[in-house]
Scaffold this active site. Structure first.
Site, PDB file in Angstrom:
ATOM      1  N   ARG A   1       0.734  -1.177   0.023  1.00  0.00           N
ATOM      2  CA  ARG A   1       0.037   0.051  -0.064  1.00  0.00           C
ATOM      3  C   ARG A   1       0.836   1.150  -0.048  1.00  0.00           C
ATOM      4  O   ARG A   1       0.432   2.272  -0.593  1.00  0.00           O
ATOM      5  CB  ARG A   1      -0.948   0.021   1.252  1.00  0.00           C
TER       6      ARG A   1
ATOM      7  N   CYS B   1      -7.342   6.831   0.334  1.00  0.00           N
ATOM      8  CA  CYS B   1      -7.054   5.354   0.144  1.00  0.00           C
ATOM      9  C   CYS B   1      -7.763   4.502   1.471  1.00  0.00           C
ATOM     10  O   CYS B   1      -7.348   4.693   2.416  1.00  0.00           O
ATOM     11  CB  CYS B   1      -5.712   5.091   0.255  1.00  0.00           C
ATOM     12  N   SER B   2      -8.679   3.649   1.157  1.00  0.00           N
ATOM     13  CA  SER B   2      -9.500   3.119   2.151  1.00  0.00           C
ATOM     14  C   SER B   2      -8.667   2.222   2.899  1.00  0.00           C
ATOM     15  O   SER B   2      -7.533   1.780   2.775  1.00  0.00           O
ATOM     16  CB  SER B   2     -10.735   2.276   1.313  1.00  0.00           C
ATOM     17  N   GLN B   3      -9.375   2.032   4.300  1.00  0.00           N
ATOM     18  CA  GLN B   3      -8.427   1.055   5.244  1.00  0.00           C
ATOM     19  C   GLN B   3      -8.399  -0.315   4.754  1.00  0.00           C
ATOM     20  O   GLN B   3      -8.854  -0.810   3.998  1.00  0.00           O
ATOM     21  CB  GLN B   3      -8.928   1.302   6.466  1.00  0.00           C
TER      22      GLN B   3
END
Length: 189
Positions: A17, A43-45
């Site tokens: 990530r 940026c999603s978890q």
């Protein structure tokens, strides 16, 4: 762990990530939190992304649409999950679309690309139908334009009004939906 869950875990271990984040937040890449990437996007978890990917159930050879591709991280994950298939990410913010495409190239991702979304057009109708559609922004209601881009036998996962929906399109064109928990996302535009 089931096959899809195992494949998702492997993809997430393989795609760092951190490489898809702006420098200012890279030090927090391994935390299970959403991170700002600019232009009001996040940026999603990781735990949310993993859950969405498991619900989506991408298969080798699938044609996948990634709506709200942002940094390109989910697009890269999807590319690993559909060997022999293709993934196209669409992103409304021009700078994010360019950055996401550059991130894919820098990571050596093949079988995936990111394009700038056309203003006023949801998804990528000219590329439809898609076997799988992942939407990483919250709609207020189920968007008919995206349902129309889903192939018969296909599946879409998206947040709608605070709930994660799984949308299955039957081979006869009918649509079934089910909710899978509460989530918050940036708004779908």
């Amino acid at each position: 762990m089931d096959d899809v869950g195992g494949r998702v875990a492997e993809a997430m271990a393989a795609v760092d990530r951190r490489a898809f984040l702006p420098r200012r937040v890279r030090g927090r890449a391994h935390r299970d939190v959403p991170l700002a990437i600019g232009h009001g996007a996040t940026c999603s978890q990781p735990s949310t992304v993993a859950r969405m990917l498991v619900l989506l159930g991408p298969r080798p050879g699938d044609r996948v649409l990634d709506v709200g591709s942002g940094s390109g991280w989910t697009t890269a994950l999807l590319a690993l999950l559909v060997p022999g298939g293709s993934v196209v990410g669409v992103e409304l913010e021009p700078e994010l679309a360019r950055r996401g495409a550059a991130n894919l190239a820098a990571a050596g991702v093949t079988g995936a690309r990111i394009v700038e979304a056309l203003p006023g057009v949801l998804g990528l109708p000219d590329g439809a139908p898609f076997d799988r559609i992942l939407v990483s922004a919250e709609a207020t209601e189920l968007p008919p334009a995206l349902v129309g881009q889903l192939a018969p036998g296909g599946r879409m996962v998206l947040p709608v009004a605070g709930r994660m929906l799984v949308v299955d399109r039957a081979t006869d064109g009918g649509v079934r939906t089910r909710a899978e928990g509460a989530y918050r996302f940036v708004p779908l535009r």
